[in-house]
Motif scaffolding. Structure first.
Motif, PDB file in Angstrom:
ATOM      1  N   UNK A 356     -57.445  21.634  47.458  1.00  0.00           N
ATOM      2  CA  UNK A 356     -58.007  22.673  46.590  1.00  0.00           C
ATOM      3  C   UNK A 356     -57.210  22.773  45.296  1.00  0.00           C
ATOM      4  N   UNK A 357     -55.918  22.457  45.368  1.00  0.00           N
ATOM      5  CA  UNK A 357     -55.086  22.459  44.156  1.00  0.00           C
ATOM      6  C   UNK A 357     -55.647  21.489  43.125  1.00  0.00           C
ATOM      7  N   UNK A 358     -56.077  20.318  43.605  1.00  0.00           N
ATOM      8  CA  UNK A 358     -56.622  19.318  42.697  1.00  0.00           C
ATOM      9  C   UNK A 358     -58.028  19.687  42.229  1.00  0.00           C
ATOM     10  N   UNK A 359     -58.860  20.182  43.156  1.00  0.00           N
ATOM     11  CA  UNK A 359     -60.233  20.533  42.790  1.00  0.00           C
ATOM     12  C   UNK A 359     -60.252  21.603  41.696  1.00  0.00           C
ATOM     13  N   UNK A 360     -59.312  22.539  41.770  1.00  0.00           N
ATOM     14  CA  UNK A 360     -59.290  23.650  40.803  1.00  0.00           C
ATOM     15  C   UNK A 360     -58.527  23.302  39.527  1.00  0.00           C
ATOM     16  N   UNK A 361     -57.797  22.206  39.552  1.00  0.00           N
ATOM     17  CA  UNK A 361     -56.996  21.852  38.380  1.00  0.00           C
ATOM     18  C   UNK A 361     -57.923  21.500  37.219  1.00  0.00           C
ATOM     19  N   UNK A 362     -57.733  22.097  36.029  1.00  0.00           N
ATOM     20  CA  UNK A 362     -58.596  21.777  34.882  1.00  0.00           C
ATOM     21  C   UNK A 362     -58.313  20.371  34.362  1.00  0.00           C
ATOM     22  N   UNK A 363     -59.296  19.477  34.492  1.00  0.00           N
ATOM     23  CA  UNK A 363     -59.063  18.062  34.219  1.00  0.00           C
ATOM     24  C   UNK A 363     -58.817  17.773  32.743  1.00  0.00           C
ATOM     25  N   UNK A 364     -59.377  18.595  31.851  1.00  0.00           N
ATOM     26  CA  UNK A 364     -59.172  18.329  30.427  1.00  0.00           C
ATOM     27  C   UNK A 364     -57.695  18.425  30.043  1.00  0.00           C
ATOM     28  N   UNK A 365     -56.915  19.167  30.838  1.00  0.00           N
ATOM     29  CA  UNK A 365     -55.476  19.282  30.588  1.00  0.00           C
ATOM     30  C   UNK A 365     -54.813  17.902  30.651  1.00  0.00           C
ATOM     31  N   UNK A 366     -55.317  17.038  31.553  1.00  0.00           N
ATOM     32  CA  UNK A 366     -54.771  15.690  31.667  1.00  0.00           C
ATOM     33  C   UNK A 366     -54.934  14.937  30.347  1.00  0.00           C
ATOM     34  N   UNK A 367     -56.100  15.103  29.737  1.00  0.00           N
ATOM     35  CA  UNK A 367     -56.351  14.439  28.466  1.00  0.00           C
ATOM     36  C   UNK A 367     -55.459  14.962  27.365  1.00  0.00           C
ATOM     37  N   UNK A 368     -55.239  16.261  27.372  1.00  0.00           N
ATOM     38  CA  UNK A 368     -54.375  16.896  26.369  1.00  0.00           C
ATOM     39  C   UNK A 368     -52.963  16.305  26.432  1.00  0.00           C
ATOM     40  N   UNK A 369     -52.408  16.213  27.629  1.00  0.00           N
ATOM     41  CA  UNK A 369     -51.066  15.659  27.783  1.00  0.00           C
ATOM     42  C   UNK A 369     -51.056  14.149  27.483  1.00  0.00           C
ATOM     43  N   UNK A 370     -52.124  13.470  27.882  1.00  0.00           N
ATOM     44  CA  UNK A 370     -52.178  12.023  27.698  1.00  0.00           C
ATOM     45  C   UNK A 370     -52.180  11.655  26.211  1.00  0.00           C
ATOM     46  N   UNK A 371     -53.048  12.301  25.420  1.00  0.00           N
ATOM     47  CA  UNK A 371     -53.103  11.977  23.992  1.00  0.00           C
ATOM     48  C   UNK A 371     -51.784  12.309  23.307  1.00  0.00           C
ATOM     49  N   UNK A 372     -51.151  13.394  23.740  1.00  0.00           N
ATOM     50  CA  UNK A 372     -49.851  13.768  23.180  1.00  0.00           C
ATOM     51  C   UNK A 372     -48.809  12.697  23.486  1.00  0.00           C
ATOM     52  N   UNK A 373     -48.792  12.231  24.722  1.00  0.00           N
ATOM     53  CA  UNK A 373     -47.807  11.214  25.124  1.00  0.00           C
ATOM     54  C   UNK A 373     -48.034   9.881  24.423  1.00  0.00           C
ATOM     55  N   UNK A 374     -49.307   9.482  24.284  1.00  0.00           N
ATOM     56  CA  UNK A 374     -49.612   8.194  23.654  1.00  0.00           C
ATOM     57  C   UNK A 374     -49.172   8.189  22.190  1.00  0.00           C
ATOM     58  N   UNK A 375     -49.516   9.256  21.458  1.00  0.00           N
ATOM     59  CA  UNK A 375     -49.119   9.325  20.046  1.00  0.00           C
ATOM     60  C   UNK A 375     -47.600   9.369  19.924  1.00  0.00           C
ATOM     61  N   UNK A 376     -46.957  10.173  20.771  1.00  0.00           N
ATOM     62  CA  UNK A 376     -45.494  10.274  20.728  1.00  0.00           C
ATOM     63  C   UNK A 376     -44.843   8.932  21.044  1.00  0.00           C
ATOM     64  N   UNK A 377     -45.372   8.227  22.051  1.00  0.00           N
ATOM     65  CA  UNK A 377     -44.819   6.924  22.431  1.00  0.00           C
ATOM     66  C   UNK A 377     -44.999   5.907  21.305  1.00  0.00           C
ATOM     67  N   UNK A 378     -46.163   5.956  20.640  1.00  0.00           N
ATOM     68  CA  UNK A 378     -46.402   5.036  19.526  1.00  0.00           C
ATOM     69  C   UNK A 378     -45.409   5.292  18.391  1.00  0.00           C
ATOM     70  N   UNK A 379     -45.195   6.557  18.066  1.00  0.00           N
ATOM     71  CA  UNK A 379     -44.259   6.907  16.992  1.00  0.00           C
ATOM     72  C   UNK A 379     -42.842   6.451  17.337  1.00  0.00           C
TER      73      UNK A 379
END
Length: 470
Positions: A356-379
């Motif tokens: 239930x922890x996973x079912x209720x977890x807002x999935x768009x949050x994963x994208x938010x962290x992912x795009x942040x990490x990718x840009x930071x890693x590229x820089x």
């Protein structure tokens, strides 16, 4: 006989708004990302609104080389592209293509009408250009409260979908250095806030409604993050479906009121020196109770003060609150199954699953962290290689990456989705819901609880980010 374990429902990957916000946000991000490596602004043609005296110059294109004859043509092209891009996902989440084409078109042109009106220089000089968001909200509310609102328009007014996609794109603007600077403080602030908000709200709702289950759903809704949290809480405790519907009506109406008032109060406090810009963003994230309205409020403040910190910190706060929805739902399910239902003598025999922890977890949050990490890693990668010999390698790499991927890439689409969110929130703010669901006691309790939360959120935000600090 052995009980077979329940099968995973993979259809949620393509039938849920939350997942589609993730997929679409990542698709747009990667399109801008590939453009960086191809030395091209693949998204630099998406228009933005600006101050104007000549209607032909009412809108601007981030890359002037990508104007299709006139920025007005760019708006038409962007309308057709985004409508068609979202049409398939909209069908999968329950909106007929013909309804989507009509509803999305109305929302699209209402946003650009708002931007056009507020961009007119004599008006923009008085109210500032960010008032376009507020005007879009007012127009949406006006239409949403007409005697007859077509269902195709209501079904297409997907404010949460628009804003969650925008937040995935916003991750590209939140660099790893921002998380180092603000992330720890925001997380502690969040953990100190929402449990207190829920505990203070519960007795208020219990006093007004005399209904424990409804009070739990409402206190989670006002204490955490609105509609999603109230639906998760209702599912966790087995509350009737009408409860989150009633709470959602109050949440949406009050969020619209907050959106009209709170950002401008924050602006005035920042201008008066009573609050830092960063604290103003944190205040929006803690106080405004839907993802769309909270992010939109932070955007208004950021545009007014001329720095990105309110938007960054406001969305950080909201995202870090959202990730606890699954935990809260799971804990509530445990309490109800092993304590409340046993005491009531109606034990259902259900056992809450950790999934239930996973079912209720807002999935768009994963994208938010992912795009942040990718840009930071590229820089960081470019800072250690291409720009290693520069006086300040990280700054040099940031200056190379951000203009193409963010400023002329994800940002125009993000701002556009923010604008559509305001119209959609307005259309869904239907005051008739109060009469339909007879929620006057709940509505009054929600207002009282929200006022207390706003005051506490102000004190917490200014304590973590005092006016002299940022």
């Amino acid at each position: 006989m052995t009980k077979s374990s329940p099968k995973i429902d993979w259809s949620s990957l393509y039938k849920k708004e939350d997942w589609w916000a993730l997929w679409l946000g990542l698709a747009l991000f990667f399109y801008a990302f590939v453009g960086f490596w191809a030395y091209a602004d693949y998204l630099g043609w998406v228009p933005m609104w600006t101050k104007w005296t000549d209607p032909a110059k009412a809108f601007a294109v981030p890359n002037p080389k990508l104007v299709f004859g006139s920025p007005w043509v760019n708006i038409i092209v962007a309308w057709v592209v985004l409508m068609l891009l979202l049409m398939g996902p909209a069908k999968l989440i329950g909106v007929k293509p013909s309804d989507w084409a009509k509803g999305f078109s109305v929302i699209w042109w209402l946003w650009w009408l708002s931007a056009f009106i507020v961009g007119y220089k004599p008006i923009a000089d008085v109210v500032t250009t960010e008032f376009a968001f507020t005007l879009a909200l007012f127009i949406g509310i006006l239409i949403g409260n007409l005697p007859k609102v077509p269902q195709w328009l209501v079904g297409s007014a997907r404010g949460e979908w628009f804003i969650k996609t925008a937040i995935v794109l916003l991750g590209a603007k939140i660099l790893f250095t921002d998380w180092i600077r603000y992330g720890g403080s925001v997380l502690v602030m969040v953990l100190m806030s929402f449990p207190v908000f829920m505990l203070l709200a519960f007795p208020i709702f219990r006093l007004f409604t005399r209904n424990t289950d409804l009070s739990v759903v409402a206190s989670v809704g006002v204490g955490v993050c609105g509609v999603s949290a109230s639906i998760a809480a209702a599912g966790a405790i087995g509350a009737p479906a009408i409860y989150p519907t009633m709470v959602s009506a109050a949440i949406l109406i009050y969020a619209a009121v907050e959106l009209i008032i709170l950002p401008y109060v924050a602006q005035w406090l920042v201008k008066a020196g009573a609050m830092s810009a960063t604290a103003a963003g944190a205040w929006m994230g803690l106080s405004v109770k839907t993802d769309g309205a909270a992010a939109a409020s932070a955007e208004i403040v950021a545009r007014y003060v001329g720095v990105d910190e309110p938007l960054r910190v406001g969305v950080m706060a909201k995202v870090l609150i959202d990730i606890w929805i699954g935990v809260i739902a799971f804990v509530l399910a445990l309490i109800w199954v092993f304590v409340v239902e046993v005491r009531r003598g109606v034990a259902s025999g259900r056992k809450p699953s950790p999934m239930e922890l996973w079912y209720r977890f807002p999935k768009f949050v994963l994208g938010y962290f992912f795009t942040s990490l990718v840009i930071s890693a590229l820089i960081m990668s470019l800072a250690g290689s291409v720009y290693a010999t520069a006086p300040n390698p990280v700054d040099k790499a940031t200056q190379a990456v951000v203009p193409i991927i963010v400023s002329r890439g994800t940002d125009p689409f993000r701002v556009l989705l923010f604008g559509l969110t305001f119209v959609a929130i307005g259309v869904n703010t239907r005051f008739a819901l109060l009469k339909q669901y007879r929620v006057w006691n709940l509505f009054a309790a929600y207002g009282l609880a929200l006022l207390i939360i706003i005051a506490l959120a102000y004190m917490i935000s200014t304590s973590f980010f005092p006016s002299g600090a940022a």
